[in-house]
Design an enzyme around this catalytic site. Structure first.
Site, mmCIF file in Angstrom:
data_model
loop_
_atom_site.group_PDB
_atom_site.id
_atom_site.type_symbol
_atom_site.label_atom_id
_atom_site.label_comp_id
_atom_site.label_asym_id
_atom_site.label_seq_id
_atom_site.Cartn_x
_atom_site.Cartn_y
_atom_site.Cartn_z
ATOM 1 N N ASP A 179 0.875 -1.160 0.000
ATOM 2 C CA ASP A 179 0.000 0.000 0.000
ATOM 3 C C ASP A 179 0.920 1.220 0.000
ATOM 4 O O ASP A 179 2.086 1.117 0.393
ATOM 5 C CB ASP A 179 -0.867 -0.049 1.270
ATOM 6 C CG ASP A 179 -1.631 1.230 1.480
ATOM 7 O OD1 ASP A 179 -2.294 1.688 0.536
ATOM 8 O OD2 ASP A 179 -1.544 1.787 2.602
ATOM 9 N N ASP A 194 -0.029 5.075 0.937
ATOM 10 C CA ASP A 194 -0.205 6.032 2.034
ATOM 11 C C ASP A 194 -0.160 5.318 3.377
ATOM 12 O O ASP A 194 -0.975 4.437 3.650
ATOM 13 C CB ASP A 194 -1.566 6.744 1.895
ATOM 14 C CG ASP A 194 -1.659 7.581 0.628
ATOM 15 O OD1 ASP A 194 -0.873 8.520 0.482
ATOM 16 O OD2 ASP A 194 -2.535 7.277 -0.217
#
Ligand code: BG6
Ligand code: MG
Length: 213
Positions: A13, A15
């Site tokens: 991922d 952020d």
């Protein structure tokens, strides 16, 4: 039981896992909510981690029982994104989270396949800003899939692009929606940097310096 070294690919991922942008997202959403007279706390923001821009705004409107026209809704999406982008314009590789560059470098040396699987439509722009885009064999972002997290689509597409099955990949996530997405797609889900997801993840590390493989 598999160990971390048994996997052929890592899917990250963006952020909150590769870069510390979650607080910037929060502040931009708070500004947007305040425009509508809606209170928006960091605790509420926890529910928006990993969640798409559109679904995040719907969540905030729901908090304040606000109803908007399509035009107003789209203007607020633009307002939030502009305010977010302004706040991240000076990001550099220094803003990568602890252990990120070292983990990516080691994975490359070991010949692992690397991907980003993010809900953010700004993913490619941010990877460029923080100068780590060349590590990745594929980047799947919020503009490339129909269903965002907690749907597994973003991770499944990343694995397909890497030529790997979900069981051959580790997914690294900081959000409940992302852990749910990874697990429902058949991946092993590694939680990083957010104690709220400790119980949901298959394994948990405070940051990537703790992750060995
Ligand atoms: C996720 C973030 O990665 O991307 C969320 O965790 C954000 O906070 C979402 O809302 C969508 O990002 P963007 O950049 O497309 O607005
Ligand atoms: Mg995240």
């Amino acid at each position: 039981m598999k160990t971390n070294s048994d996997y052929k690919g890592f899917i990250f991922d963006l952020d909150g896992v590769l870069v510390s942008t979650e607080h910037n997202h929060f502040l931009a959403w708070q500004k947007t909510a305040n425009l509508l007279g809606i209170e928006f706390s960091e605790k509420e923001n926890e529910n928006l981690k990993g969640v798409s821009r559109v679904d995040s705004l719907k969540y905030i409107l729901n908090l304040g029982n606000a109803i908007l026209s399509d035009g107003e809704f789209n203007n607020l999406l633009d307002f939030k994104n502009e305010s977010y982008l302004e706040s991240i314009q000076h990001l550099t590789q220094q803003n990568c989270l602890k252990g990120v560059v070292e983990t990516l470098t080691k994975a490359k040396v070991k010949g692992l396949k690397l991907a980003v699987g993010s809900s953010s439509k700004n993913a490619k722009r941010i990877l460029k800003l923080i100068e780590i885009e060349d590590f990745f064999d594929t980047v799947v972002d919020g503009s490339m899939v129909e269903h965002l997290k907690p749907s597994p689509e973003v991770f499944l597409k990343a694995a397909t692009n890497l030529g790997l099955s979900p069981s051959e990949c580790l997914v690294f996530e900081d959000a409940a929606s992302g852990i749910q997405a990874a697990k429902s797609g058949g991946f092993t889900a590694i939680g990083v940097g957010n104690e709220n997801i400790k119980q949901l993840a298959d394994k948990y590390y405070n940051d990537l310096t703790e992750f060995t493989f």
